[in-house]
Design a protein around this motif. Structure first.
Motif, mmCIF file in Angstrom:
data_model
loop_
_atom_site.group_PDB
_atom_site.id
_atom_site.type_symbol
_atom_site.label_atom_id
_atom_site.label_comp_id
_atom_site.label_asym_id
_atom_site.label_seq_id
_atom_site.Cartn_x
_atom_site.Cartn_y
_atom_site.Cartn_z
ATOM 1 N N PHE A 13 34.914 33.071 27.332
ATOM 2 C CA PHE A 13 36.147 32.330 27.110
ATOM 3 C C PHE A 13 36.586 31.524 28.324
ATOM 4 C CE2 PHE A 13 40.767 32.134 27.640
ATOM 5 C CZ PHE A 13 41.080 31.319 26.576
ATOM 6 N N TRP A 14 36.582 32.137 29.495
ATOM 7 C CA TRP A 14 37.125 31.472 30.681
ATOM 8 C C TRP A 14 36.236 30.350 31.211
ATOM 9 C CZ3 TRP A 14 42.002 31.625 31.529
ATOM 10 C CH2 TRP A 14 42.731 32.732 31.092
ATOM 11 N N ALA A 15 35.016 30.214 30.687
ATOM 12 C CA ALA A 15 34.145 29.119 31.124
ATOM 13 C C ALA A 15 34.717 27.758 30.717
ATOM 14 C CB ALA A 15 32.744 29.300 30.555
ATOM 15 N N ALA A 16 35.308 27.670 29.522
ATOM 16 C CA ALA A 16 35.869 26.399 29.052
ATOM 17 C C ALA A 16 37.069 25.961 29.900
ATOM 18 C CB ALA A 16 36.243 26.492 27.572
ATOM 19 N N PRO A 17 38.052 26.843 30.165
ATOM 20 C CA PRO A 17 39.142 26.409 31.049
ATOM 21 C C PRO A 17 38.652 26.060 32.459
ATOM 22 C CG PRO A 17 39.836 28.336 29.820
ATOM 23 C CD PRO A 17 38.371 28.138 29.554
ATOM 24 N N ALA A 18 37.672 26.791 32.952
ATOM 25 C CA ALA A 18 37.136 26.495 34.286
ATOM 26 C C ALA A 18 36.506 25.103 34.303
ATOM 27 C CB ALA A 18 36.126 27.553 34.708
ATOM 28 N N ASP A 54 49.040 31.468 46.848
ATOM 29 C CA ASP A 54 48.142 32.609 46.690
ATOM 30 C C ASP A 54 47.902 32.925 45.211
ATOM 31 O OD1 ASP A 54 50.898 33.364 46.680
ATOM 32 O OD2 ASP A 54 50.308 35.462 46.812
ATOM 33 N N ILE A 55 48.672 32.311 44.325
ATOM 34 C CA ILE A 55 48.479 32.466 42.884
ATOM 35 C C ILE A 55 47.560 31.332 42.433
ATOM 36 C CG2 ILE A 55 49.592 32.569 40.619
ATOM 37 C CD1 ILE A 55 50.396 34.831 42.591
ATOM 38 N N GLY A 56 46.400 31.685 41.935
ATOM 39 C CA GLY A 56 45.415 30.687 41.530
ATOM 40 C C GLY A 56 45.803 29.940 40.274
ATOM 41 N N VAL A 57 45.214 28.759 40.109
ATOM 42 C CA VAL A 57 45.561 27.929 38.958
ATOM 43 C C VAL A 57 45.095 28.549 37.637
ATOM 44 C CG1 VAL A 57 45.780 25.771 40.224
ATOM 45 C CG2 VAL A 57 43.561 26.425 39.296
ATOM 46 N N LEU A 58 44.014 29.297 37.633
ATOM 47 C CA LEU A 58 43.618 29.986 36.401
ATOM 48 C C LEU A 58 44.677 31.003 35.987
ATOM 49 C CD1 LEU A 58 39.763 30.604 36.457
ATOM 50 C CD2 LEU A 58 41.089 29.324 34.787
#
Length: 83
Positions: free
Chosen positions: A16-21, A47-51
């Motif tokens: 799943f997370w490959a598409a948002p990445a 420090d909070i990542g965009v994902l």
């Protein structure tokens, strides 16, 4: 799991997370930049990542969708909900 529900993906979808990445890298990082701006507007640290920002936005949207569905269901059945 709620984020996957929002995008109608099965719990077992490990890709799943490959598409948002990939979306974060597309269009010279336009989506990434938008998430950075939203993070800045929210006043949270770098420090909070965009994902994670994307994850929280999607989770909040799913929560609102569920609340609307509950409200619609209560209207159609005549039952009241707490909230």
């Amino acid at each position: 799991m709620r984020v996957k529900q929002l995008f109608e993906r099965p719990k077992t979808d490990h890709s799943f997370w490959a598409a948002p990445a990939a979306a974060l890298r597309a269009d010279n990082g336009a989506f990434h930049d938008r998430l950075v701006r939203l993070r800045d507007k929210a006043g949270i640290g770098e420090d909070i990542g965009v994902l994670r920002v994307f994850d929280v936005i999607a989770w909040m949207r799913q929560g609102r969708r569920a609340a609307r569905n509950t409200t619609r269901a209560s209207r159609s059945t005549g039952l009241r909900t707490n909230g």
